[in-house]
Design a protein around this motif. Structure first.
Motif, PDB file in Angstrom:
ATOM      1  N   ILE A  26       0.830  -1.205   0.000  1.00 20.06           N
ATOM      2  CA  ILE A  26       0.000   0.000   0.000  1.00 20.06           C
ATOM      3  C   ILE A  26       0.861   1.250   0.000  1.00 20.06           C
ATOM      4  O   ILE A  26       0.562   2.236  -0.693  1.00 20.06           O
ATOM      5  N   ALA A  27       1.955   1.226   0.754  1.00 23.98           N
ATOM      6  CA  ALA A  27       2.852   2.381   0.807  1.00 23.98           C
ATOM      7  C   ALA A  27       3.453   2.697  -0.560  1.00 23.98           C
ATOM      8  O   ALA A  27       3.854   3.838  -0.814  1.00 23.98           O
ATOM      9  N   GLU A  28       3.492   1.696  -1.444  1.00 26.81           N
ATOM     10  CA  GLU A  28       4.046   1.919  -2.780  1.00 26.81           C
ATOM     11  C   GLU A  28       2.965   1.943  -3.846  1.00 26.81           C
ATOM     12  O   GLU A  28       3.238   1.719  -5.032  1.00 26.81           O
ATOM     13  N   GLY A  42      -8.597  -8.137  10.737  1.00 28.99           N
ATOM     14  CA  GLY A  42      -8.732  -7.756   9.336  1.00 28.99           C
ATOM     15  C   GLY A  42      -9.664  -6.582   9.136  1.00 28.99           C
ATOM     16  O   GLY A  42      -9.362  -5.650   8.376  1.00 28.99           O
ATOM     17  N   ASP A  43     -10.802  -6.591   9.805  1.00 25.00           N
ATOM     18  CA  ASP A  43     -11.750  -5.480   9.696  1.00 25.00           C
ATOM     19  C   ASP A  43     -11.137  -4.186  10.233  1.00 25.00           C
ATOM     20  O   ASP A  43     -11.358  -3.102   9.673  1.00 25.00           O
ATOM     21  N   ALA A  44     -10.357  -4.311  11.305  1.00 20.88           N
ATOM     22  CA  ALA A  44      -9.719  -3.129  11.881  1.00 20.88           C
ATOM     23  C   ALA A  44      -8.719  -2.522  10.907  1.00 20.88           C
ATOM     24  O   ALA A  44      -8.631  -1.296  10.762  1.00 20.88           O
ATOM     25  N   MET A  45      -7.967  -3.370  10.219  1.00 23.72           N
ATOM     26  CA  MET A  45      -7.022  -2.866   9.222  1.00 23.72           C
ATOM     27  C   MET A  45      -7.749  -2.190   8.069  1.00 23.72           C
ATOM     28  O   MET A  45      -7.362  -1.121   7.603  1.00 23.72           O
ATOM     29  N   PHE A  51      -4.664   3.790   5.428  1.00 26.20           N
ATOM     30  CA  PHE A  51      -4.528   3.054   4.182  1.00 26.20           C
ATOM     31  C   PHE A  51      -5.323   3.666   3.039  1.00 26.20           C
ATOM     32  O   PHE A  51      -5.313   3.134   1.919  1.00 26.20           O
ATOM     33  N   ASP A  52      -6.020   4.767   3.306  1.00 26.97           N
ATOM     34  CA  ASP A  52      -6.639   5.563   2.247  1.00 26.97           C
ATOM     35  C   ASP A  52      -7.528   4.723   1.323  1.00 26.97           C
ATOM     36  O   ASP A  52      -7.501   4.865   0.099  1.00 26.97           O
TER      37      ASP A  52
END
Length: 282
Positions: A26-28, A42-45, A51-52
């Motif tokens: 994601i950063a890239e 997973g839901d929290a992430m 993470f936009d």
């Protein structure tokens, strides 16, 4: 931003290596669909604003082939296709020695660690063909290279992942799909401690032992981190790794280079011990 516009699927993405790799993609610039049994994590992430909206999550049990296919189909529907698959989900599996192994323990370990990779590859390829190609990276282990690093069922499954990756690379090249595996060494991920969730104190001791052992057991004198594996996955998935297919990339701090005396001058080797014995007898 090597992965701007790329669509990535990661299994076992809610913790450890999977989570670090999802964050790195994601950063890239990538969009990531993550599958994991841990729906809460997973839901929290997926809800994390950092993470936009580039991260989606679907609860997935990779021991169920239908759920693997559903994850990949959902990712393709959500993102419009799949470019990269990281088959990473796993756990320590059956802990028994071969002379104590049950058929049930063996089969459950193979389904989790090897069949899931085969079926993930199988169903990702349908979408990658439509995209004109893709990249698959599979998590193997130093257990696939030599004895003594983990349970026999786990090690055998990981050896299968390593060879499956090579065979897949050969068969899928015609579709412009590259396939490689990565063999992590001791990485701070709790994979074996997680098999002792019903024994929290034992799990804690395993974590502490790995953390203490790693810096002393390998030439690179520090614990391996999930981010170390994530960067290897990104290399193999990137254009910089575009001429690499069918290999196993060992990322282990050098732990498999040889016995300790091969890199530690203060540890006597076999020839030293033989000479000392001979000198003593003389």
């Amino acid at each position: 931003m090597r992965f701007e516009g790329k669509r990535v699927v990661i299994t076992g993405g809610a913790s450890g290596i999977g989570r670090a790799t999802a964050e790195a993609f994601i950063a890239e610039g990538a969009q990531v669909m993550m599958g994991d049994l841990n729906a809460e994590a997973g839901d929290a992430m997926a809800a994390d604003t950092r993470f936009d909206n580039r991260l989606a999550f679907q609860k997935t049990d990779v021991c169920e082939v239908g759920e693997i296919k559903d994850l990949l189909d959902s990712a393709a529907g959500h993102f419009g296709g799949i470019d990269i698959l990281f088959n990473n989900a796993g756990a320590g599996g059956a802990p028994e020695r071969i002379d104590e192994m049950t058929a049930e323990g063996w089969d459950s370990t193979m389904n989790l660690l090897l069949r899931s990779v085969a079926m993930g590859t199988r169903y990702a390829v349908d979408h990658m063909k439509k995209a004109g190609g893709g990249v698959i990276v599979n998590t193997s282990s130093i257990n696939a290279h030599e004895a003594g690093w983990g349970p026999v069922a786990y090690a055998t499954a990981k050896a299968g992942v390593r060879h499956l990756s090579k065979l897949s690379a050969a068969q899928l090249a015609v579709h412009n799909i590259r396939v490689n595996s990565i063999s992590p060494g001791f990485i701070m991920t709790n994979i074996f401690a997680d098999s002792r969730k019903d024994e929290p104190e034992e799990a804690r001791k395993i974590d502490e032992a790995i953390h203490a052992f790693s810096p002393m057991a390998q030439p690179v004198a520090r614990s391996g981190m999930p981010e170390d594996i994530a960067q290897a996955v990104l290399y193999l998935s990137s254009d910089q790794g575009g001429f690499v297919s069918g290999i196993d990339l060992t990322v282990d701090g050098g732990i498999t280079v040889g016995h300790r005396h091969s890199w530690d001058p203060d540890t006597p080797g076999l020839l030293d011990l033989i000479q000392a014995q001979a000198d003593g007898e003389a």
